[in-house]
Design a protein around this motif. Structure first.
Motif, PDB file in Angstrom:
ATOM      1  N   GLN A 207     -11.070 -18.517   7.035  1.00  0.00           N
ATOM      2  CA  GLN A 207     -10.957 -19.563   6.016  1.00  0.00           C
ATOM      3  C   GLN A 207      -9.650 -19.465   5.232  1.00  0.00           C
ATOM      4  O   GLN A 207      -9.107 -20.471   4.788  1.00  0.00           O
ATOM      5  N   ASN A 208      -9.149 -18.252   5.075  1.00  0.00           N
ATOM      6  CA  ASN A 208      -7.935 -18.037   4.289  1.00  0.00           C
ATOM      7  C   ASN A 208      -6.714 -17.732   5.153  1.00  0.00           C
ATOM      8  O   ASN A 208      -5.658 -17.382   4.635  1.00  0.00           O
ATOM      9  N   GLY A 209      -6.878 -17.858   6.463  1.00  0.00           N
ATOM     10  CA  GLY A 209      -5.808 -17.501   7.375  1.00  0.00           C
ATOM     11  C   GLY A 209      -4.864 -18.650   7.687  1.00  0.00           C
ATOM     12  O   GLY A 209      -5.069 -19.795   7.273  1.00  0.00           O
ATOM     13  N   ALA A 210      -3.851 -18.332   8.459  1.00  0.00           N
ATOM     14  CA  ALA A 210      -2.807 -19.310   8.779  1.00  0.00           C
ATOM     15  C   ALA A 210      -3.314 -20.459   9.629  1.00  0.00           C
ATOM     16  O   ALA A 210      -2.712 -21.542   9.631  1.00  0.00           O
ATOM     17  N   MET A 211      -4.411 -20.251  10.360  1.00  0.00           N
ATOM     18  CA  MET A 211      -4.936 -21.296  11.233  1.00  0.00           C
ATOM     19  C   MET A 211      -6.115 -22.044  10.627  1.00  0.00           C
ATOM     20  O   MET A 211      -6.802 -22.804  11.318  1.00  0.00           O
ATOM     21  N   ALA A 212      -6.361 -21.874   9.345  1.00  0.00           N
ATOM     22  CA  ALA A 212      -7.533 -22.485   8.721  1.00  0.00           C
ATOM     23  C   ALA A 212      -7.546 -24.002   8.901  1.00  0.00           C
ATOM     24  O   ALA A 212      -8.563 -24.591   9.277  1.00  0.00           O
ATOM     25  N   GLY A 213      -6.421 -24.643   8.631  1.00  0.00           N
ATOM     26  CA  GLY A 213      -6.353 -26.096   8.781  1.00  0.00           C
ATOM     27  C   GLY A 213      -6.583 -26.537  10.205  1.00  0.00           C
ATOM     28  O   GLY A 213      -7.275 -27.528  10.463  1.00  0.00           O
ATOM     29  N   ALA A 214      -6.014 -25.794  11.154  1.00  0.00           N
ATOM     30  CA  ALA A 214      -6.165 -26.133  12.568  1.00  0.00           C
ATOM     31  C   ALA A 214      -7.616 -25.990  13.015  1.00  0.00           C
ATOM     32  O   ALA A 214      -8.131 -26.826  13.767  1.00  0.00           O
ATOM     33  N   PHE A 215      -8.293 -24.941  12.548  1.00  0.00           N
ATOM     34  CA  PHE A 215      -9.689 -24.743  12.923  1.00  0.00           C
ATOM     35  C   PHE A 215     -10.587 -25.791  12.284  1.00  0.00           C
ATOM     36  O   PHE A 215     -11.525 -26.289  12.921  1.00  0.00           O
ATOM     37  N   PHE A 216     -10.327 -26.152  11.030  1.00  0.00           N
ATOM     38  CA  PHE A 216     -11.147 -27.173  10.384  1.00  0.00           C
ATOM     39  C   PHE A 216     -10.984 -28.510  11.099  1.00  0.00           C
ATOM     40  O   PHE A 216     -11.963 -29.210  11.358  1.00  0.00           O
ATOM     41  N   GLU A 217      -9.754 -28.863  11.440  1.00  0.00           N
ATOM     42  CA  GLU A 217      -9.510 -30.114  12.153  1.00  0.00           C
ATOM     43  C   GLU A 217     -10.174 -30.086  13.530  1.00  0.00           C
ATOM     44  O   GLU A 217     -10.774 -31.075  13.966  1.00  0.00           O
ATOM     45  N   THR A 218     -10.072 -28.960  14.220  1.00  0.00           N
ATOM     46  CA  THR A 218     -10.705 -28.821  15.533  1.00  0.00           C
ATOM     47  C   THR A 218     -12.207 -29.002  15.435  1.00  0.00           C
ATOM     48  O   THR A 218     -12.829 -29.682  16.262  1.00  0.00           O
ATOM     49  N   TYR A 219     -12.799 -28.402  14.417  1.00  0.00           N
ATOM     50  CA  TYR A 219     -14.240 -28.522  14.197  1.00  0.00           C
ATOM     51  C   TYR A 219     -14.640 -29.976  13.995  1.00  0.00           C
ATOM     52  O   TYR A 219     -15.579 -30.478  14.626  1.00  0.00           O
ATOM     53  N   VAL A 220     -13.920 -30.682  13.141  1.00  0.00           N
ATOM     54  CA  VAL A 220     -14.254 -32.074  12.842  1.00  0.00           C
ATOM     55  C   VAL A 220     -14.103 -32.949  14.083  1.00  0.00           C
ATOM     56  O   VAL A 220     -15.000 -33.738  14.417  1.00  0.00           O
ATOM     57  N   VAL A 221     -12.992 -32.817  14.792  1.00  0.00           N
ATOM     58  CA  VAL A 221     -12.757 -33.639  15.979  1.00  0.00           C
ATOM     59  C   VAL A 221     -13.825 -33.362  17.041  1.00  0.00           C
ATOM     60  O   VAL A 221     -14.370 -34.292  17.652  1.00  0.00           O
ATOM     61  N   SER A 222     -14.154 -32.099  17.262  1.00  0.00           N
ATOM     62  CA  SER A 222     -15.159 -31.772  18.285  1.00  0.00           C
ATOM     63  C   SER A 222     -16.536 -32.319  17.899  1.00  0.00           C
ATOM     64  O   SER A 222     -17.291 -32.773  18.770  1.00  0.00           O
ATOM     65  N   GLU A 223     -16.871 -32.302  16.614  1.00  0.00           N
ATOM     66  CA  GLU A 223     -18.159 -32.845  16.182  1.00  0.00           C
ATOM     67  C   GLU A 223     -18.218 -34.352  16.390  1.00  0.00           C
ATOM     68  O   GLU A 223     -19.254 -34.900  16.782  1.00  0.00           O
TER      69      GLU A 223
ATOM     70  N   SER B 207      -5.426 -28.173  18.005  1.00  0.00           N
ATOM     71  CA  SER B 207      -5.055 -29.233  17.060  1.00  0.00           C
ATOM     72  C   SER B 207      -3.558 -29.512  17.044  1.00  0.00           C
ATOM     73  O   SER B 207      -3.074 -30.247  16.186  1.00  0.00           O
ATOM     74  N   GLN B 208      -2.818 -28.955  18.003  1.00  0.00           N
ATOM     75  CA  GLN B 208      -1.377 -29.215  18.092  1.00  0.00           C
ATOM     76  C   GLN B 208      -1.054 -30.138  19.272  1.00  0.00           C
ATOM     77  O   GLN B 208      -1.841 -30.276  20.207  1.00  0.00           O
ATOM     78  N   LEU B 209       0.125 -30.748  19.231  1.00  0.00           N
ATOM     79  CA  LEU B 209       0.616 -31.510  20.369  1.00  0.00           C
ATOM     80  C   LEU B 209       0.803 -30.578  21.563  1.00  0.00           C
ATOM     81  O   LEU B 209       1.260 -29.444  21.411  1.00  0.00           O
ATOM     82  N   VAL B 210       0.445 -31.052  22.737  1.00  0.00           N
ATOM     83  CA  VAL B 210       0.610 -30.251  23.950  1.00  0.00           C
ATOM     84  C   VAL B 210       2.097 -30.065  24.243  1.00  0.00           C
ATOM     85  O   VAL B 210       2.865 -31.022  24.274  1.00  0.00           O
ATOM     86  N   ASN B 211       2.485 -28.818  24.459  1.00  0.00           N
ATOM     87  CA  ASN B 211       3.864 -28.503  24.812  1.00  0.00           C
ATOM     88  C   ASN B 211       3.823 -27.559  26.015  1.00  0.00           C
ATOM     89  O   ASN B 211       3.710 -26.338  25.868  1.00  0.00           O
ATOM     90  N   TYR B 212       3.876 -28.137  27.204  1.00  0.00           N
ATOM     91  CA  TYR B 212       3.752 -27.339  28.422  1.00  0.00           C
ATOM     92  C   TYR B 212       4.886 -26.329  28.554  1.00  0.00           C
ATOM     93  O   TYR B 212       4.668 -25.198  28.993  1.00  0.00           O
ATOM     94  N   GLN B 213       6.083 -26.717  28.172  1.00  0.00           N
ATOM     95  CA  GLN B 213       7.227 -25.820  28.290  1.00  0.00           C
ATOM     96  C   GLN B 213       7.030 -24.580  27.433  1.00  0.00           C
ATOM     97  O   GLN B 213       7.270 -23.452  27.881  1.00  0.00           O
ATOM     98  N   ASP B 214       6.564 -24.786  26.212  1.00  0.00           N
ATOM     99  CA  ASP B 214       6.349 -23.674  25.293  1.00  0.00           C
ATOM    100  C   ASP B 214       5.226 -22.760  25.781  1.00  0.00           C
ATOM    101  O   ASP B 214       5.343 -21.533  25.758  1.00  0.00           O
ATOM    102  N   MET B 215       4.136 -23.352  26.261  1.00  0.00           N
ATOM    103  CA  MET B 215       3.010 -22.559  26.754  1.00  0.00           C
ATOM    104  C   MET B 215       3.402 -21.781  27.998  1.00  0.00           C
ATOM    105  O   MET B 215       3.026 -20.605  28.157  1.00  0.00           O
ATOM    106  N   ALA B 216       4.149 -22.439  28.883  1.00  0.00           N
ATOM    107  CA  ALA B 216       4.580 -21.774  30.107  1.00  0.00           C
ATOM    108  C   ALA B 216       5.495 -20.590  29.799  1.00  0.00           C
ATOM    109  O   ALA B 216       5.365 -19.514  30.388  1.00  0.00           O
ATOM    110  N   LYS B 217       6.415 -20.794  28.855  1.00  0.00           N
ATOM    111  CA  LYS B 217       7.356 -19.735  28.491  1.00  0.00           C
ATOM    112  C   LYS B 217       6.631 -18.520  27.923  1.00  0.00           C
ATOM    113  O   LYS B 217       6.947 -17.377  28.261  1.00  0.00           O
ATOM    114  N   GLU B 218       5.635 -18.762  27.068  1.00  0.00           N
ATOM    115  CA  GLU B 218       4.924 -17.640  26.446  1.00  0.00           C
ATOM    116  C   GLU B 218       4.121 -16.836  27.460  1.00  0.00           C
ATOM    117  O   GLU B 218       3.939 -15.628  27.309  1.00  0.00           O
ATOM    118  N   CYS B 219       3.665 -17.496  28.517  1.00  0.00           N
ATOM    119  CA  CYS B 219       2.863 -16.808  29.535  1.00  0.00           C
ATOM    120  C   CYS B 219       3.694 -16.320  30.720  1.00  0.00           C
ATOM    121  O   CYS B 219       3.179 -15.595  31.567  1.00  0.00           O
TER     122      CYS B 219
END
Length: 413
Positions: free
Chosen positions: A302-318, A229-241
């Motif tokens: 449901q109470n974690g830091a990614m709750a909003g991201a997971f709910f949005e992901t669920y809705v968009v995928s449905e 549910s975030q904007l793609v950031n190739y630089q950030d993903m590449a750096k972390e890996c």
């Protein structure tokens, strides 16, 4: 629960009445073979799978003779292993073209889709099958695309108004995901997703692509899941890996073509130059993303830091599934400008845009509609009903200044 009715069945039957070849593609374990066999068994159409090394070798060694020995109608399973077969399917189709000659399944890959569309252009109907939708899991036979017109909302409200909504049920679905084996309860989510990733990497990635470090690739999948549910950031993903941006782009493309990830494009028609041009990343199964990001149960999630991201992901995928199950590309976008004003979804239909905000709250208020005013800047297009998809248990009218919206239950999707 041995067989769950799949909404894509009607689309497959419709396309098989129009096209000589039908391809059901998508990620592993989404039920492609089970669904297509249900249709072909009813028509007494024989079946083979290229999971069988002998059948794979036979098709590769002499594809012309192989097709002659397997005259239509026939069902071929896992055709990504023998994608060179498509040119010979074309020859056979052109000899005596009629509908419903060949039924194919394949885990989506670059080479598969490229050869299918090039060799069988105008001869093949393609269905993308994702994991089970919430409608399918509930046994809801409603199969319209999610386009939140007032008529759509009234129809869903009438059909579902007597249903008891449970926020916890929604989070249970988000945590479990939609893979049939998990939903049927035949294996625990932890065991399924662990083995799923091993199979995906060992069979698809190792055999069909060029990934030198499989452990690093698994780390990349985990990094991607953490950014759903975030904007793609190739630089950030590449750096972390610890990989290059070129490799990050290549690997994310693998996840997209495998059907595990969807890249949602920004709306960029008739808008100011200040809008962002970067896509947003969504995992197509929240259960797999939850496993990768190590959420252990739905209550913690449901109470974690990614709750909003997971709910949005669920809705968009449905919403994506509602279109894909009808054999259609989802006409969906998001809006975000340089001032970080964002609308989660814009659904386009007949030159009308339907703005959708996604909120995990069960008590929507005026602030949830605060960004909807921005649609006034969109030119040469009509704006349809504003909606807020959330965990409310009934339809509510929300007013923010001169902008009004309907807050609707997530079960309406």
């Amino acid at each position: 629960m041995d067989f769950i009715y799949r909404h894509a069945e009607d689309a497959i039957k419709r396309l098989s009445d129009s096209y000589p070849a039908i391809l059901v593609t998508g990620a592993r374990q989404t039920g492609k073979t089970t669904l297509l066999q249900k249709i072909t068994d009813a028509r007494k159409i024989p079946y083979i799978t290229f999971d069988d090394p002998m059948e794979e070798a036979s098709a590769k060694n002499d594809p012309k003779t192989f097709i002659e020995l397997h005259a239509s109608p026939y069902m071929f399973d896992e055709v990504q292993y023998v994608s060179d077969l498509f040119r010979y399917l074309k020859i056979e189709i052109d000899k005596n073209r009629h509908s419903g000659m060949f039924f194919l399944t394949g885990s989506q890959q670059f080479s598969l889709m490229e050869k299918a569309t090039e060799s069988l252009s105008g001869r093949i109907g393609i269905i993308q099958l994702y994991p089970l939708s919430a409608r399918e899991i509930r046994g809801d036979n409603f199969n319209d695309n999610f386009i939140p017109t007032k008529d759509f909302i009234l129809e869903r409200n009438k059909a579902l108004c007597k249903t008891k909504y449970s926020v916890q049920d929604t989070w249970n679905r988000i945590f479990l995901g939609g893979y049939p084996e998990v939903i049927k309860g035949k294996v625990s989510p932890k065991d399924f997703y662990s083995n799923y990733l091993k199979t995906y990497i060992e069979r698809d990635i190792r055999k069909l692509t060029q990934v030198a470090d499989e452990t690093l690739f698994l780390q990349f999948i985990t990094v991607a899941a953490a950014r759903t549910s975030q904007l793609v950031n190739y630089q950030d993903m590449a750096k972390e890996c610890g990989i290059s941006e070129v490799t990050a782009k290549k690997w994310l493309s693998l996840l997209v073509t495998s059907g595990l990830v969807y890249l949602l494009k920004p709306y960029a028609v008739n808008v100011e130059k200040r809008v962002v041009k970067t896509s947003k990343l969504y995992f197509m199964d929240t259960g797999l993303a939850a496993f990768l990001t190590r959420w252990t149960n739905p209550e913690v999630m449901q109470n974690g830091a990614m709750a909003g991201a997971f709910f949005e992901t669920y809705v968009v995928s449905e919403i994506i599934k509602s279109f894909a199950n009808n054999g259609e590309e989802p006409p969906i976008y998001f809006y975000r400008d340089k001032d970080k004003i964002e609308i989660d979804l814009l659904i386009e239909q007949n030159n009308t845009l339907y703005p959708v905000e996604i909120k995990k709250t069960a008590s929507p208020n005026a602030d949830d509609a605060k960004n909807l005013y921005i649609t006034g800047r969109l030119k040469n297009v009509q704006i349809g009903q504003n909606v807020i998809l959330c965990n409310t248990d009934k339809v509510l009218t929300i007013q923010k200044g001169e902008v009004s919206a309907l807050a609707i239950p997530v079960e309406f999707i």
